[in-house]
Design an enzyme around this catalytic site. Structure first.
Site, short mmCIF file in Angstrom:
data_model
loop_
_atom_site.label_atom_id
_atom_site.label_comp_id
_atom_site.label_asym_id
_atom_site.label_seq_id
_atom_site.Cartn_x
_atom_site.Cartn_y
_atom_site.Cartn_z
N HIS A 137 8.73 3.16 8.91
CA HIS A 137 8.52 1.96 10.36
C HIS A 137 7.27 2.63 10.84
O HIS A 137 7.26 3.82 11.10
CB HIS A 137 9.90 2.19 11.02
CG HIS A 137 9.65 1.14 11.97
ND1 HIS A 137 9.72 -0.24 12.01
CD2 HIS A 137 9.24 1.45 13.44
CE1 HIS A 137 9.49 -0.92 13.00
NE2 HIS A 137 9.17 0.12 13.88
N MET A 179 10.65 -6.95 4.31
CA MET A 179 10.85 -7.63 5.62
C MET A 179 12.17 -8.39 5.65
O MET A 179 12.17 -9.57 6.27
CB MET A 179 9.79 -8.43 6.12
CG MET A 179 8.42 -7.71 6.18
SD MET A 179 8.59 -6.24 6.77
CE MET A 179 7.52 -6.22 8.50
N ARG A 180 13.07 -7.95 5.05
CA ARG A 180 14.48 -8.39 5.14
C ARG A 180 15.56 -7.74 5.59
O ARG A 180 15.39 -6.32 5.28
CB ARG A 180 14.98 -9.15 3.86
CG ARG A 180 14.16 -9.93 3.26
CD ARG A 180 14.85 -10.66 1.90
NE ARG A 180 15.80 -11.52 2.35
CZ ARG A 180 15.19 -12.93 2.57
NH1 ARG A 180 13.98 -13.13 2.68
NH2 ARG A 180 16.21 -13.94 2.96
N SER A 231 0.97 -1.22 0.04
CA SER A 231 -0.11 -0.17 -0.01
C SER A 231 0.90 1.27 -0.02
O SER A 231 0.46 2.05 -0.60
CB SER A 231 -0.99 -0.04 1.20
OG SER A 231 -0.29 0.12 2.30
N ASN A 235 13.59 4.00 4.55
CA ASN A 235 12.52 3.06 5.07
C ASN A 235 11.41 3.66 5.74
O ASN A 235 11.81 4.79 6.18
CB ASN A 235 13.22 2.05 6.32
CG ASN A 235 12.57 0.90 6.57
OD1 ASN A 235 11.53 0.48 5.89
ND2 ASN A 235 12.42 0.84 7.98
#
Ligand code: GAR
Length: 222
Positions: free
Chosen positions: A109, A90-91, A13, A107
């Site tokens: 979060h 998700m790595r 999304s 990123n």
């Protein structure tokens, strides 16, 4: 035009919000590539629908992380990528990879970092009983959910919130601030000094966004 690659593992999304911002002309960047580590990631079909090159690179195909990241680097080089945007990827990227792209990876979060790093940030916030949480866009360094903070947005936590309700409200803010953070970088207005981000001429940025809202918390001005 800033050439970006989006790395995503799932729903996508945030990718969709970035695609919309590019399409509307609000974000002066080109999404050249979407990469996923999961074949079934909805992010890949969203990219396909938008006519953006997309690739599933299966980490399981490589003998170790270094080999996997070599494959990522090859794709990034081919597309001449200038900024890597992690959107629900998700790595954990290795220190070597992060070092190679210093200040070129961002990123998002779902917490007000440095609170609630790692997995299930919204659940952590609820369990801690905080009254406010939110989301953070930051540069990626060698740590997990650390690195210089670019933008944050605050979300009020209600006593009735479940994880999903809180996650949904935070997600709305993610969709608002992620394109905005990329725009600041595209306009070359984000500077890092001693681990802190300074946004040049932020008054203009506030005037330019449709709905800056009182919740938008820009980094400190010089
Ligand atoms: C978002 O809430 C993002 O903040 C989070 O994953 C979700 C991805 O949603 N990322 C992390 O938790 C990274 N530590 P999306 O796939 O719909 O963009």
């Amino acid at each position: 035009m800033l050439k970006i690659a989006v790395f995503a593992s799932g729903r996508g999304s945030n990718l969709q919000a970035i695609i919309a911002a590019v399409k509307s002309g609000e974000l002066p960047a080109e999404i050249c590539l979407v990469i996923s580590d999961r074949e079934d990631a909805k992010a890949l079909s969203r990219a396909e629908e938008a006519g953006i090159a997309n690739k599933f690179i299966d980490p399981g195909r490589f003998q170790d992380q270094a080999e996997y990241e070599k494959a990522l680097i090859a794709e990034l080089n081919k597309a001449e990528i200038e900024l890597i945007v992690l959107a629900g990827f998700m790595r954990i990227l290795s220190p070597d990879f992060v070092g190679k792209y210093e200040n070129k990876i961002i990123n998002i979060h779902p917490s007000l970092l440095p609170a609630f790093q790692g997995l299930q940030a919204q659940k952590q916030a609820l369990e801690c009983g905080v009254r406010y949480s939110g989301c953070t866009v930051h540069f990626v360094d060698e740590g997990i959910d650390t690195g210089p903070i670019i933008l944050q947005a605050v979300v009020e936590v209600s006593e009735d919130d479940g994880v999903e309700e809180l996650a949904d409200r935070i997600l709305k803010e993610e969709h608002r601030i992620y394109p905005r953070a990329i725009k600041l970088i595209a306009e070359d207005r984000v500077k890092i000094e001693q681990g802190r981000v300074f946004i040049e001429d932020d008054s203009k940025a506030v005037n330019n966004v449709n709905n800056p809202g009182p919740a938008a918390v820009p980094s400190p001005q010089r």
